[in-house]
Motif scaffolding. Structure first.
Motif, PDB file in Angstrom:
ATOM      1  N   VAL A  92      47.386  66.916  85.435  1.00 18.08           N
ATOM      2  CA  VAL A  92      48.423  67.019  86.460  1.00 18.08           C
ATOM      3  C   VAL A  92      47.796  67.597  87.729  1.00 18.08           C
ATOM      4  O   VAL A  92      46.872  68.400  87.671  1.00 18.08           O
ATOM      5  CB  VAL A  92      49.595  67.900  85.968  1.00 18.08           C
ATOM      6  N   LYS A  93      48.304  67.155  88.883  1.00 17.70           N
ATOM      7  CA  LYS A  93      47.809  67.615  90.175  1.00 17.70           C
ATOM      8  C   LYS A  93      48.755  68.667  90.757  1.00 17.70           C
ATOM      9  O   LYS A  93      49.961  68.663  90.502  1.00 17.70           O
ATOM     10  CB  LYS A  93      47.699  66.446  91.153  1.00 17.70           C
ATOM     11  N   VAL A  94      48.192  69.560  91.589  1.00 15.11           N
ATOM     12  CA  VAL A  94      48.990  70.610  92.216  1.00 15.11           C
ATOM     13  C   VAL A  94      50.086  70.012  93.088  1.00 15.11           C
ATOM     14  O   VAL A  94      51.246  70.446  93.036  1.00 15.11           O
ATOM     15  CB  VAL A  94      48.087  71.543  93.061  1.00 15.11           C
ATOM     16  N   ASP A  95      49.734  69.001  93.895  1.00 10.08           N
ATOM     17  CA  ASP A  95      50.742  68.417  94.792  1.00 10.08           C
ATOM     18  C   ASP A  95      51.881  67.750  94.022  1.00 10.08           C
ATOM     19  O   ASP A  95      53.031  67.741  94.458  1.00 10.08           O
ATOM     20  CB  ASP A  95      50.102  67.440  95.773  1.00 10.08           C
ATOM     21  N   ARG A 116      49.165  80.050  91.366  1.00 14.29           N
ATOM     22  CA  ARG A 116      49.294  81.309  90.620  1.00 14.29           C
ATOM     23  C   ARG A 116      49.784  81.045  89.199  1.00 14.29           C
ATOM     24  O   ARG A 116      49.310  81.656  88.234  1.00 14.29           O
ATOM     25  CB  ARG A 116      50.262  82.263  91.347  1.00 14.29           C
ATOM     26  N   ASP A 117      50.745  80.117  89.079  1.00  7.58           N
ATOM     27  CA  ASP A 117      51.240  79.760  87.748  1.00  7.58           C
ATOM     28  C   ASP A 117      50.118  79.183  86.886  1.00  7.58           C
ATOM     29  O   ASP A 117      49.985  79.536  85.704  1.00  7.58           O
ATOM     30  CB  ASP A 117      52.376  78.737  87.857  1.00  7.58           C
ATOM     31  N   LEU A 118      49.329  78.298  87.464  1.00 10.40           N
ATOM     32  CA  LEU A 118      48.229  77.677  86.720  1.00 10.40           C
ATOM     33  C   LEU A 118      47.187  78.721  86.311  1.00 10.40           C
ATOM     34  O   LEU A 118      46.638  78.662  85.208  1.00 10.40           O
ATOM     35  CB  LEU A 118      47.569  76.583  87.567  1.00 10.40           C
ATOM     36  N   GLN A 119      46.955  79.676  87.204  1.00 12.30           N
ATOM     37  CA  GLN A 119      46.011  80.743  86.888  1.00 12.30           C
ATOM     38  C   GLN A 119      46.499  81.573  85.706  1.00 12.30           C
ATOM     39  O   GLN A 119      45.734  81.897  84.796  1.00 12.30           O
ATOM     40  CB  GLN A 119      45.812  81.626  88.120  1.00 12.30           C
ATOM     41  N   LEU A 164      46.133  76.116  79.309  1.00 16.51           N
ATOM     42  CA  LEU A 164      45.620  74.964  80.045  1.00 16.51           C
ATOM     43  C   LEU A 164      44.284  75.337  80.658  1.00 16.51           C
ATOM     44  O   LEU A 164      43.848  76.486  80.569  1.00 16.51           O
ATOM     45  CB  LEU A 164      46.626  74.504  81.127  1.00 16.51           C
ATOM     46  N   LYS A 165      43.657  74.339  81.284  1.00 17.65           N
ATOM     47  CA  LYS A 165      42.402  74.591  81.995  1.00 17.65           C
ATOM     48  C   LYS A 165      42.536  74.042  83.404  1.00 17.65           C
ATOM     49  O   LYS A 165      42.871  72.883  83.597  1.00 17.65           O
ATOM     50  CB  LYS A 165      41.215  73.918  81.290  1.00 17.65           C
ATOM     51  N   ILE A 225      55.835  73.236  83.598  1.00 14.25           N
ATOM     52  CA  ILE A 225      54.463  72.783  83.880  1.00 14.25           C
ATOM     53  C   ILE A 225      53.781  72.322  82.600  1.00 14.25           C
ATOM     54  O   ILE A 225      53.147  71.261  82.549  1.00 14.25           O
ATOM     55  CB  ILE A 225      53.646  73.915  84.546  1.00 14.25           C
ATOM     56  N   LEU A 226      53.922  73.110  81.543  1.00 14.79           N
ATOM     57  CA  LEU A 226      53.313  72.753  80.257  1.00 14.79           C
ATOM     58  C   LEU A 226      53.928  71.494  79.672  1.00 14.79           C
ATOM     59  O   LEU A 226      53.239  70.677  79.047  1.00 14.79           O
ATOM     60  CB  LEU A 226      53.445  73.919  79.275  1.00 14.79           C
ATOM     61  N   GLU A 227      55.209  71.315  79.890  1.00 14.16           N
ATOM     62  CA  GLU A 227      55.894  70.109  79.417  1.00 14.16           C
ATOM     63  C   GLU A 227      55.360  68.870  80.138  1.00 14.16           C
ATOM     64  O   GLU A 227      55.093  67.842  79.506  1.00 14.16           O
ATOM     65  CB  GLU A 227      57.397  70.249  79.661  1.00 14.16           C
ATOM     66  N   ILE A 228      55.201  68.974  81.449  1.00 19.41           N
ATOM     67  CA  ILE A 228      54.657  67.861  82.233  1.00 19.41           C
ATOM     68  C   ILE A 228      53.227  67.556  81.786  1.00 19.41           C
ATOM     69  O   ILE A 228      52.841  66.403  81.599  1.00 19.41           O
ATOM     70  CB  ILE A 228      54.691  68.197  83.741  1.00 19.41           C
ATOM     71  N   LEU A 229      52.462  68.608  81.590  1.00 24.87           N
ATOM     72  CA  LEU A 229      51.059  68.449  81.186  1.00 24.87           C
ATOM     73  C   LEU A 229      50.953  67.846  79.794  1.00 24.87           C
ATOM     74  O   LEU A 229      50.052  67.048  79.520  1.00 24.87           O
ATOM     75  CB  LEU A 229      50.360  69.811  81.239  1.00 24.87           C
ATOM     76  N   ASP A 230      51.869  68.213  78.922  1.00 22.44           N
ATOM     77  CA  ASP A 230      51.842  67.698  77.553  1.00 22.44           C
ATOM     78  C   ASP A 230      52.052  66.186  77.521  1.00 22.44           C
ATOM     79  O   ASP A 230      51.511  65.490  76.670  1.00 22.44           O
ATOM     80  CB  ASP A 230      52.932  68.389  76.725  1.00 22.44           C
ATOM     81  N   ASN A 231      52.795  65.686  78.478  1.00 24.31           N
ATOM     82  CA  ASN A 231      53.086  64.248  78.535  1.00 24.31           C
ATOM     83  C   ASN A 231      51.991  63.438  79.224  1.00 24.31           C
ATOM     84  O   ASN A 231      51.852  62.246  78.985  1.00 24.31           O
ATOM     85  CB  ASN A 231      54.412  64.006  79.273  1.00 24.31           C
TER      86      ASN A 231
END
Length: 251
Positions: free
Chosen positions: A20-23, A38-41, A49-50, A10-16
């Protein structure tokens, strides 16, 4: 995929992508929405992340600025509360400035005073106020920012400098005792500072989440404003600290 592997992905995707959206994550990682949430929380709790409405963004830095849609979804009830409280300070026959923003939009919706003139750099607020019979609207010129649907720039600032108003209601992304009121964008900050200079009374309107945050560009020092209008969730110790600096917290 193990939990920690999924979070790292998730962090890798967000870094790029920065956002990022949940879906999108459910599709890429082949897990349920509840698992992703839950992971995002957990990742937000760890400061990595925020979370936003429907997804997440990178952990905030001084230059981070949420989109208009994200702002609208955040603290809706608090902004409504702030809008009503701020609008109650507007008296009949007054001239005011409404800065662009989702909180100041709630002020526009709540104005009940008669024969009020509003100067604004917000296309959304201008449209909202055209529905009020007892409000005259003056819209600044300039170039538009898609992120905030505001009008900013040298032309905007020059127009505002030609006016003197009774009260100004200004939004902020960050408020601290040391750095005052701040926002991520330099053009926005400069326009806000010109609004402050053109006003007899200045009120910052911001929900409780803005306290303790610092953004890239300073709008005003605390001694340049008359008060901060916020919601009831602001912590008592915060109110006390700002009161000691001579800043009234209105909620």
């Amino acid at each position: 995929m193990f939990i920690e592997e999924r979070k790292a992905r998730i962090l890798e995707i967000l870094d790029n992508k920065n956002r990022v959206k949940v879906d999108e994550l459910t599709e890429k990682l082949q897990v349920s929405e509840s698992t992703i949430r839950r992971d995002l929380q957990d990742l937000e709790y760890a400061g990595l992340l925020k979370r936003t409405h429907g997804g997440a963004v990178k952990a905030e830095n001084t230059g981070f600025e949420p989109t208009m849609d994200e702002k609208e979804e955040a603290y809706k009830e608090e902004k409504l509360e702030i809008g009503k409280k701020a609008a109650a300070l507007i008296k009949d026959n007054e001239t005011i400035i409404l800065d662009a923003g989702t909180t100041t939009l709630q002020i526009a919706k709540s104005i009940s005073a008669k024969n009020v003139t509003v100067l604004t750099n917000s296309m959304v607020i201008a449209l909202e106020l055209t529905q009020k019979r007892d409000v005259e609207v003056v819209v600044t010129g300039g170039y538009t920012r898609k992120e905030t649907l505001s009008i900013v720039g040298p032309l905007t600032d020059k127009i505002i400098q030609n006016f003197r108003v009774d009260k100004a209601f200004i939004g902020a992304n960050g408020i601290t005792i040391q750095d005052g009121c701040t926002t991520p964008n330099m053009s926005e900050a400069h326009t806000k500072s010109i609004m402050i200079q053109s006003s007899k009374e200045v009120y910052i309107v911001a929900d409780h989440s803005k306290f303790g945050k610092v953004c890239f560009s300073q709008i005003a020092k605390l001694d340049e404003i008359n008060g901060i209008i916020t919601d009831k969730r602001v912590e008592p110790q915060v109110v006390e600290k700002f009161s000691l600096q001579g800043v009234e917290i209105i909620y």
